[in-house]
Enzyme design. Structure first.
Site, PDB file in Angstrom:
ATOM      1  N   HIS A 134      11.410  32.119 -40.120  1.00 39.56           N
ATOM      2  CA  HIS A 134      11.669  32.908 -38.909  1.00 39.56           C
ATOM      3  C   HIS A 134      12.897  32.410 -38.152  1.00 39.56           C
ATOM      4  CE1 HIS A 134       7.012  33.476 -38.805  1.00 39.56           C
ATOM      5  NE2 HIS A 134       7.581  34.169 -39.767  1.00 39.56           N
TER       6      HIS A 134
ATOM      7  N   GLU B 165      10.256  35.567 -33.868  1.00 36.94           N
ATOM      8  CA  GLU B 165       9.121  35.740 -32.954  1.00 36.94           C
ATOM      9  C   GLU B 165       9.508  35.506 -31.507  1.00 36.94           C
ATOM     10  OE1 GLU B 165       5.631  33.658 -34.245  1.00 36.94           O
ATOM     11  OE2 GLU B 165       5.505  34.825 -36.092  1.00 36.94           O
TER      12      GLU B 165
ATOM     13  N   ASP C 234       2.770  25.332 -36.368  1.00 33.41           N
ATOM     14  CA  ASP C 234       2.474  26.041 -37.612  1.00 33.41           C
ATOM     15  C   ASP C 234       3.569  25.643 -38.587  1.00 33.41           C
ATOM     16  OD1 ASP C 234       1.941  27.597 -39.754  1.00 33.41           O
ATOM     17  OD2 ASP C 234       2.257  29.528 -38.768  1.00 33.41           O
TER      18      ASP C 234
ATOM     19  N   GLU D  91      -1.347  24.056 -38.011  1.00 37.54           N
ATOM     20  CA  GLU D  91      -1.634  25.195 -38.902  1.00 37.54           C
ATOM     21  C   GLU D  91      -0.852  25.041 -40.207  1.00 37.54           C
ATOM     22  OE1 GLU D  91      -1.046  28.985 -36.951  1.00 37.54           O
ATOM     23  OE2 GLU D  91      -0.531  29.966 -38.847  1.00 37.54           O
TER      24      GLU D  91
ATOM     25  N   LYS E 129      -5.728  37.518 -39.211  1.00 40.17           N
ATOM     26  CA  LYS E 129      -4.717  38.577 -39.190  1.00 40.17           C
ATOM     27  C   LYS E 129      -5.284  39.772 -39.949  1.00 40.17           C
ATOM     28  CE  LYS E 129      -0.670  35.466 -39.582  1.00 40.17           C
ATOM     29  NZ  LYS E 129       0.126  34.749 -40.612  1.00 40.17           N
TER      30      LYS E 129
ATOM     31  N   HIS F  47      -0.813  37.863 -34.353  1.00 48.09           N
ATOM     32  CA  HIS F  47       0.161  38.909 -34.695  1.00 48.09           C
ATOM     33  C   HIS F  47       0.820  38.562 -36.028  1.00 48.09           C
ATOM     34  CE1 HIS F  47       3.853  36.490 -33.234  1.00 48.09           C
ATOM     35  NE2 HIS F  47       3.011  35.769 -33.903  1.00 48.09           N
ATOM     36  N   ARG F  48       1.885  39.274 -36.420  1.00 49.91           N
ATOM     37  CA  ARG F  48       2.750  38.883 -37.531  1.00 49.91           C
ATOM     38  C   ARG F  48       4.169  38.719 -36.989  1.00 49.91           C
ATOM     39  NH1 ARG F  48       0.081  38.774 -42.579  1.00 49.91           N
ATOM     40  NH2 ARG F  48       1.779  37.317 -42.939  1.00 49.91           N
ATOM     41  N   SER F  49       5.033  38.113 -37.805  1.00 55.40           N
ATOM     42  CA  SER F  49       6.408  37.921 -37.322  1.00 55.40           C
ATOM     43  C   SER F  49       7.144  39.266 -37.190  1.00 55.40           C
ATOM     44  CB  SER F  49       7.166  36.974 -38.239  1.00 55.40           C
ATOM     45  OG  SER F  49       7.069  37.397 -39.587  1.00 55.40           O
TER      46      SER F  49
HETATM   47  P1  PGA Z   1       4.302  35.679 -40.759  1.00 53.97           P
HETATM   48  O1  PGA Z   1       4.188  34.334 -39.943  1.00 53.97           O
HETATM   49  O2  PGA Z   1       3.799  36.785 -39.924  1.00 53.97           O
HETATM   50  O3  PGA Z   1       5.766  35.786 -41.073  1.00 53.97           O
HETATM   51  O4  PGA Z   1       3.464  35.473 -41.993  1.00 53.97           O
HETATM   52  C1  PGA Z   1       3.152  34.078 -39.067  1.00 53.97           C
HETATM   53  C2  PGA Z   1       2.384  32.861 -39.458  1.00 53.97           C
HETATM   54  O5  PGA Z   1       2.666  32.200 -40.492  1.00 53.97           O
HETATM   55  O6  PGA Z   1       1.438  32.510 -38.756  1.00 53.97           O
HETATM   56 ZN    ZN Z   2       0.932  30.670 -40.085  1.00 57.23          ZN
END
Ligand code: PGA
Ligand code: ZN
Length: 419
Positions: free
Chosen positions: A158, A208, A245, A288, A339, A367-369
């Site tokens: 990210h 994010e 995370d 995480e 998720k 959420h998601r990224s």
């Molecule tokens: P992602 O990242 O939505 O890109 O998978 C979020 C996470 O790893 O918690």
């Molecule tokens: Zn994660």
């Protein structure tokens, strides 16, 4: 109330990639419109997000097949069904797909329908979505809101390609109200920009909404967060805690972990020791995906080694009941990141939360990224009585959509408790 129409479209998410938006209308006119998010650091046990793979459109990222699966295959089967029968509807969606990982119709297609029906049923019952979800889950709502965790520094997939760890979090104390927590996070977020400028570090923004600085080490990012906490006049380990995370699967190569904090690649046991040392310097409230999703040995060891840290499984568990059962048996973590789009239906997500609760795990709804302005996930977190939420930085439209929704819910629940 019966389902009268289901219609999907291709829209864009916060990274500019296509995603699925679906509208459901019931026979009494109740209507809900809803879209699904998309991850960048995908776990290999996640349900499949169907992409067109047509290089002439959106570099293969188009979702026209998923959209047509909703409109041509799913909709005709669901029309006329009672919108309040979520479990029955989700079962039918699973059957229609028929694969273990939803690769035929796509978890993006399936979830957009599952989620939109939840919202439409809530509209039909004239209650907010979080209350309807609480009735599906069987939870009792109180004034107590989930504790928000905020991702202030974005690395890994990210970020800017500089830090290996994906997310550096602050977690306000449980003694704060949600509204106070949001203000604290925002003040620290703003202060962090000044801290980065002072150190001559890049202060551009990652996926994010957190900063994506260029630093010498991952530990440096924690040091800068401490400086920002102090600079905003909060007390570390009293008002605010730190979390990570790591998303370790993204830098696990040849059974080793290579990060810039160490000169040579680390074996699993070295990484356990690295976290133990890090935790002495910067006590970690949460950790995480500290290890690769198949490195069970690392997970088991770290859960034992850091008993007062929340050890959260994200890629490890992929909101999948089989993975959760295995992790419970192996004592591989003590908290789950939830998720809905990792599994693809709301009923399966709720079932996984129940399993985690049976093991006394903490529950973090995420959420998601890649996000849209959809705020369903905020209602979901409150509805299932999540302990925590993880919705990114307290900035950027698609992130604050969720935070602002939680503000509204907090107010509603407080007013009800006073009655
Ligand atoms: P992602 O990242 O939505 O890109 O998978 C979020 C996470 O790893 O918690
Ligand atoms: Zn994660």
């Amino acid at each position: 109330m019966k389902i009268k129409s289901i219609k999907a479209r291709e829209i864009l998410d916060s990274r500019g990639n296509p995603t699925v938006e679906t509208t459901v209308v019931l026979d009494d006119g109740s209507k809900a419109e809803n879209s699904v998010p998309s991850g960048a650091s995908l776990g290999k046990y996640e349900a499949v997000e169907l992409r067109d793979n047509d290089p002439k459109r959106y570099k293969g990222m188009g979702v026209l097949t998923a959209v047509s699966n909703v409109n041509e295959i799913i909709a005709p089967k669901l029309l006329g069904m009672d919108a309040n029968e979520q479990i029955k509807i989700d079962k039918l969606l699973i059957e229609l797909d028929g694969t273990v990982n939803k690769s035929k119709l796509g978890a993006n297609a399936i979830l957009s329908v599952s989620q939109a029906i939840v919202e439409a049923a809530a509209v039909g019952q004239k209650i907010p979505t979080y209350k309807y979800i609480a009735s599906l889950y069987g939870s009792k709502l109180t004034e107590k809101m989930p504790i928000p965790t905020f991702n202030l520094i974005n690395g890994g997939k990210h970020g800017a390609g500089n830090l290996e760890f994906q997310e550096f979090h602050i977690v306000p104390s449980a003694s704060k109200t949600y509204r106070e927590s949001l203000r604290i996070a925002e003040e620290i977020y703003q202060t962090l920009e000044n801290v980065l400028i002072k150190h001559g570090a890049v202060h551009s923004i990652g996926d994010e909404g957190g900063y994506a600085p260029d630093l010498f080490s991952n530990a440096d990012a924690l040091e800068l967060l401490m400086e920002a906490i102090k600079g905003a006049n909060y007390r570390y380990n009293f008002d605010v805690f730190l979390g990570l995370d790591v998303a370790a699967s993204s830098f696990y190569k040849n059974e080793k972990y290579q990060i810039k904090d160490r000169a040579s690649p680390m074996q699993t046991d070295d990484l356990v020791n690295f976290y133990k040392e890090l935790n002495q310097q910067y006590p970690l409230y949460s950790l995480e995906d500290g290890f690769d999703e198949d490195d069970w040995d690392g997970w088991i060891k770290i859960t034992q080694a850091l008993p007062s840290t929340m050890i959260i499984g994200d890629d490890l568990l992929a909101t999948n009941k089989h993975r959760v059962e295995e992790a419970i048996k192996k004592k591989a973590c003590n908290a789950i990141l939830v998720k809905p789009n990792q599994i693809g239906t709301i009923s399966e997500t709720i079932y996984v939360v129940m399993k985690a609760r049976e093991a006394n795990w903490k529950v973090i709804v995420s959420h998601r990224s890649g996000e849209t302005n959809d705020d369903f996930i905020a209602d979901f977190a409150v509805g299932i009585n999540a302990d925590f939420t993880k919705f990114g930085a307290p900035a950027r439209g698609e992130r604050v959509a969720k935070y602002n929704r939680l503000l509204a819910i907090e107010k509603e629940l407080a007013a009800e408790d006073k009655r």
